[in-house]
Design a protein around this motif. Structure first.
Motif, mmCIF file in Angstrom:
data_model
loop_
_atom_site.group_PDB
_atom_site.id
_atom_site.type_symbol
_atom_site.label_atom_id
_atom_site.label_comp_id
_atom_site.label_asym_id
_atom_site.label_seq_id
_atom_site.Cartn_x
_atom_site.Cartn_y
_atom_site.Cartn_z
ATOM 1 N N MET A 12 0.825 -1.201 0.000
ATOM 2 C CA MET A 12 0.000 0.000 0.000
ATOM 3 C C MET A 12 0.865 1.259 0.000
ATOM 4 O O MET A 12 0.589 2.244 -0.675
ATOM 5 N N LYS A 13 1.960 1.218 0.794
ATOM 6 C CA LYS A 13 2.863 2.359 0.865
ATOM 7 C C LYS A 13 3.488 2.644 -0.487
ATOM 8 O O LYS A 13 3.668 3.804 -0.870
ATOM 9 N N GLU A 14 3.838 1.579 -1.206
ATOM 10 C CA GLU A 14 4.469 1.752 -2.510
ATOM 11 C C GLU A 14 3.503 2.395 -3.502
ATOM 12 O O GLU A 14 3.895 3.239 -4.311
ATOM 13 N N VAL A 15 2.236 2.004 -3.434
ATOM 14 C CA VAL A 15 1.226 2.579 -4.333
ATOM 15 C C VAL A 15 1.060 4.065 -4.047
ATOM 16 O O VAL A 15 1.023 4.898 -4.964
ATOM 17 N N VAL A 16 0.952 4.403 -2.752
ATOM 18 C CA VAL A 16 0.789 5.807 -2.362
ATOM 19 C C VAL A 16 2.009 6.617 -2.772
ATOM 20 O O VAL A 16 1.901 7.732 -3.304
ATOM 21 N N SER A 17 3.198 6.042 -2.529
ATOM 22 C CA SER A 17 4.435 6.734 -2.884
ATOM 23 C C SER A 17 4.553 6.950 -4.389
ATOM 24 O O SER A 17 4.904 8.042 -4.846
ATOM 25 N N SER A 18 4.223 5.910 -5.175
ATOM 26 C CA SER A 18 4.282 6.021 -6.633
ATOM 27 C C SER A 18 3.280 7.044 -7.149
ATOM 28 O O SER A 18 3.585 7.828 -8.056
ATOM 29 N N SER A 19 2.085 7.050 -6.560
ATOM 30 C CA SER A 19 1.069 8.022 -6.962
ATOM 31 C C SER A 19 1.514 9.447 -6.642
ATOM 32 O O SER A 19 1.307 10.372 -7.433
ATOM 33 N N ALA A 20 2.151 9.621 -5.475
ATOM 34 C CA ALA A 20 2.636 10.950 -5.089
ATOM 35 C C ALA A 20 3.711 11.440 -6.049
ATOM 36 O O ALA A 20 3.719 12.608 -6.449
ATOM 37 N N VAL A 21 4.605 10.543 -6.444
ATOM 38 C CA VAL A 21 5.659 10.903 -7.395
ATOM 39 C C VAL A 21 5.047 11.272 -8.740
ATOM 40 O O VAL A 21 5.425 12.274 -9.367
ATOM 41 N N PHE A 22 4.083 10.463 -9.183
ATOM 42 C CA PHE A 22 3.435 10.703 -10.475
ATOM 43 C C PHE A 22 2.791 12.090 -10.513
ATOM 44 O O PHE A 22 3.026 12.877 -11.433
#
Length: 212
Positions: free
Chosen positions: A1-11
């Motif tokens: 879940m953290k990776e998804v949130v982090s990737s979305s934030a970067v995007f």
């Protein structure tokens, strides 16, 4: 879940960066000639052009990312980059054209033939794909060694930033026809001056931290 949130934030952070602080038109003058033509072209919808540009930028990003990793170990990668990335843009342009022409089968063909303004989209595809705005964005992504997520966000943001630039110039077009403007500056000259002033304003807003 953290990776998804982090990737979305970067995007989204790179998308916002490309829309405002790193706007392709105002910070690098990419695609200015096409934008000026688009503003004065009543046959081409700015909304459709912007949509196709955003789609093209997003589709080119992963293709160029993989191509960049392939040529990275080569000694002459600096010379190969422009040729390889032009080829990536051309491949995506052909793919979009084939999809719109619905060559994959009768069912998909009937669905795509029912799209509104399909003929105009077919004409816009090469205009949106084959311009310096798309290629310049790809070169920035690869020379800065962006990750795939960063490249996708920056590509989408660059497309939206281009649309923002078109809207700003279109909105000011009737004001730029004022009789107070000397004849020698009317038309293209005053439009370029207006774009230059906006570019200076955005450049100052970034604190002179534009990515080179």
């Amino acid at each position: 879940m953290k990776e998804v949130v982090s990737s979305s934030a970067v995007f989204f952070s790179y998308a916002l960066l490309a829309i405002f602080a790193q706007n392709a038109v105002f910070t690098r003058a990419l695609g200015v000639s096409r934008m000026v033509q688009l503003v004065g072209d009543d046959r081409t919808s700015s909304a459709l052009f912007g949509m196709m540009l955003c789609i093209t930028q997003v589709l080119v990003a992963p293709v160029a990312f993989l191509a960049g990793r392939f040529i990275a170990p080569l000694d002459n990668r600096a010379q190969l980059r422009p040729v390889v990335y032009v080829a990536c843009v051309a491949v995506v342009c052909i793919f979009e054209h084939l999809v719109l022409r619905a060559v994959k089968g009768p069912r998909s063909g009937q669905l795509l033939r029912s799209l509104p303004r399909r003929a105009q989209l077919l004409r816009i595809v090469p205009l949106a794909a084959l311009n310096s705005g798309v290629l310049g964005t790809v070169l920035v992504e690869r020379t800065q060694s962006f990750t795939l997520g960063q490249s996708l966000g920056f590509g989408l943001g660059s497309g939206l930033g281009y649309v923002l630039a078109v809207l700003l110039v279109t909105e000011a077009r009737h004001r730029l026809r004022s009789r107070a403007i000397p004849k020698a500056f009317r038309g293209l000259p005053i439009t370029l001056v207006y774009i230059g002033v906006l570019a200076l304003a955005i450049y100052g807003f970034t604190g002179h931290s534009v990515i080179l």
